[in-house]
Design a protein around this motif. Sequence first.
Motif, PDB file in Angstrom:
ATOM      1  N   VAL A  35       0.838  -1.203   0.000  1.00 41.58           N
ATOM      2  CA  VAL A  35       0.000   0.000   0.000  1.00 41.58           C
ATOM      3  C   VAL A  35       0.871   1.251   0.000  1.00 41.58           C
ATOM      4  O   VAL A  35       0.621   2.194  -0.755  1.00 41.58           O
ATOM      5  N   LEU A  36       1.907   1.273   0.824  1.00 46.96           N
ATOM      6  CA  LEU A  36       2.795   2.424   0.886  1.00 46.96           C
ATOM      7  C   LEU A  36       3.395   2.705  -0.487  1.00 46.96           C
ATOM      8  O   LEU A  36       3.365   3.839  -0.963  1.00 46.96           O
ATOM      9  N   LEU A  37       3.906   1.683  -1.148  1.00 49.06           N
ATOM     10  CA  LEU A  37       4.556   1.881  -2.446  1.00 49.06           C
ATOM     11  C   LEU A  37       3.561   2.237  -3.547  1.00 49.06           C
ATOM     12  O   LEU A  37       3.765   3.201  -4.287  1.00 49.06           O
ATOM     13  N   THR A  38       2.497   1.466  -3.669  1.00 52.25           N
ATOM     14  CA  THR A  38       1.587   1.677  -4.804  1.00 52.25           C
ATOM     15  C   THR A  38       0.740   2.930  -4.630  1.00 52.25           C
ATOM     16  O   THR A  38       0.640   3.740  -5.554  1.00 52.25           O
ATOM     17  N   PHE A  39       0.143   3.112  -3.468  1.00 51.15           N
ATOM     18  CA  PHE A  39      -0.689   4.293  -3.268  1.00 51.15           C
ATOM     19  C   PHE A  39       0.177   5.547  -3.316  1.00 51.15           C
ATOM     20  O   PHE A  39      -0.201   6.552  -3.912  1.00 51.15           O
ATOM     21  N   ALA A  44       1.235  10.361  -5.885  1.00 51.65           N
ATOM     22  CA  ALA A  44       2.234  11.408  -6.130  1.00 51.65           C
ATOM     23  C   ALA A  44       2.494  11.567  -7.626  1.00 51.65           C
ATOM     24  O   ALA A  44       2.765  12.676  -8.093  1.00 51.65           O
ATOM     25  N   GLY A  45       2.391  10.485  -8.375  1.00 46.33           N
ATOM     26  CA  GLY A  45       2.704  10.525  -9.796  1.00 46.33           C
ATOM     27  C   GLY A  45       1.614  11.102 -10.677  1.00 46.33           C
ATOM     28  O   GLY A  45       1.900  11.774 -11.678  1.00 46.33           O
ATOM     29  N   MET A  46       0.366  10.858 -10.353  1.00 48.70           N
ATOM     30  CA  MET A  46      -0.725  11.322 -11.216  1.00 48.70           C
ATOM     31  C   MET A  46      -0.805  12.839 -11.339  1.00 48.70           C
ATOM     32  O   MET A  46      -1.092  13.338 -12.432  1.00 48.70           O
ATOM     33  N   PRO A  47      -0.576  13.629 -10.273  1.00 47.83           N
ATOM     34  CA  PRO A  47      -0.567  15.085 -10.483  1.00 47.83           C
ATOM     35  C   PRO A  47       0.516  15.514 -11.477  1.00 47.83           C
ATOM     36  O   PRO A  47       0.310  16.437 -12.263  1.00 47.83           O
ATOM     37  N   ILE A  48       1.654  14.843 -11.439  1.00 48.94           N
ATOM     38  CA  ILE A  48       2.734  15.165 -12.385  1.00 48.94           C
ATOM     39  C   ILE A  48       2.283  14.846 -13.805  1.00 48.94           C
ATOM     40  O   ILE A  48       2.448  15.653 -14.720  1.00 48.94           O
ATOM     41  N   VAL A  49       1.661  13.684 -13.994  1.00 47.89           N
ATOM     42  CA  VAL A  49       1.154  13.311 -15.312  1.00 47.89           C
ATOM     43  C   VAL A  49       0.105  14.330 -15.764  1.00 47.89           C
ATOM     44  O   VAL A  49       0.105  14.770 -16.919  1.00 47.89           O
ATOM     45  N   GLY A  50      -0.798  14.718 -14.858  1.00 48.53           N
ATOM     46  CA  GLY A  50      -1.830  15.699 -15.190  1.00 48.53           C
ATOM     47  C   GLY A  50      -1.245  17.022 -15.649  1.00 48.53           C
ATOM     48  O   GLY A  50      -1.714  17.625 -16.616  1.00 48.53           O
ATOM     49  N   LEU A  51      -0.200  17.459 -14.968  1.00 48.32           N
ATOM     50  CA  LEU A  51       0.436  18.716 -15.354  1.00 48.32           C
ATOM     51  C   LEU A  51       1.132  18.582 -16.708  1.00 48.32           C
ATOM     52  O   LEU A  51       1.061  19.473 -17.545  1.00 48.32           O
ATOM     53  N   VAL A 144       3.310  16.306  -1.235  1.00 44.07           N
ATOM     54  CA  VAL A 144       2.181  16.470  -0.309  1.00 44.07           C
ATOM     55  C   VAL A 144       1.088  15.450  -0.624  1.00 44.07           C
ATOM     56  O   VAL A 144       0.579  14.780   0.271  1.00 44.07           O
ATOM     57  N   PHE A 145       0.735  15.313  -1.907  1.00 42.57           N
ATOM     58  CA  PHE A 145      -0.277  14.335  -2.294  1.00 42.57           C
ATOM     59  C   PHE A 145       0.160  12.925  -1.897  1.00 42.57           C
ATOM     60  O   PHE A 145      -0.628  12.146  -1.362  1.00 42.57           O
ATOM     61  N   GLY A 146       1.402  12.583  -2.161  1.00 44.41           N
ATOM     62  CA  GLY A 146       1.909  11.258  -1.831  1.00 44.41           C
ATOM     63  C   GLY A 146       1.907  11.001  -0.336  1.00 44.41           C
ATOM     64  O   GLY A 146       1.457   9.949   0.131  1.00 44.41           O
ATOM     65  N   PHE A 147       2.399  11.969   0.450  1.00 39.71           N
ATOM     66  CA  PHE A 147       2.450  11.800   1.898  1.00 39.71           C
ATOM     67  C   PHE A 147       1.057  11.662   2.498  1.00 39.71           C
ATOM     68  O   PHE A 147       0.814  10.777   3.314  1.00 39.71           O
ATOM     69  N   VAL A 148       0.148  12.546   2.113  1.00 37.45           N
ATOM     70  CA  VAL A 148      -1.214  12.494   2.651  1.00 37.45           C
ATOM     71  C   VAL A 148      -1.875  11.174   2.259  1.00 37.45           C
ATOM     72  O   VAL A 148      -2.545  10.528   3.078  1.00 37.45           O
TER      73      VAL A 148
END
Length: 192
Positions: A35-39, A44-51, A144-148
């Motif tokens: 869960v830690l790795l995948t979530f 964290a990665g999807m906001p980067i892809v979105g941008l 922040v997204f990844g940590f939360v």
Amino acid sequence: MLALALVAISVGLSNLAASIGLGVGGVTMATRIRVLLTFGLFEAGMPIVGLLIGADLATSIGREAKWVGAALLIGVGCYGILSFARKLRAPADEAKPASSERPGRRRREWIKVAVSAFALSLDNLIAGFALGSYQVNLVTGALVFGFVSIAMSLAGLEFGARLGGWVGDSSEMIGGVVLVGVGLAIGFGVLG
């Protein structure tokens, strides 16, 4: 920074709910790491892809993403419910094999967690574009997204594990029902 944290928490609520469903079946250190790795990676990665893909594409994908994410979570939940039903019909000596005897169990767990993480992170495509338009540093936003996400997901796992301990053998079915419920809530716009 407060706005970024509030958006991350808002998006993370669906992770909390889904992690409760995943945790009801039991939580091991391996589950926590999955869960830690995948979530963390997906959130964290999807906001980067979105941008990176831009506003128009992120917006059009984002409109459809809630349905795709909802369908994937409903599918994972139905899989858990069907697995529970199969165990009920299995002869008593086959009903509860030790986890080490179950071939492919770890691979199935990785797939279940990865599909759930992907489904829950689709709405972050739009969040990534919003981060860019509000002049939020991309790395800061992703962290922040990844940590939360990780914090809320691990909290959900632990709560789900405690709930699973109370309900016993029905935990896989309850976890499946929770995931179906989260999928429906995302599909109808209540979560995510």
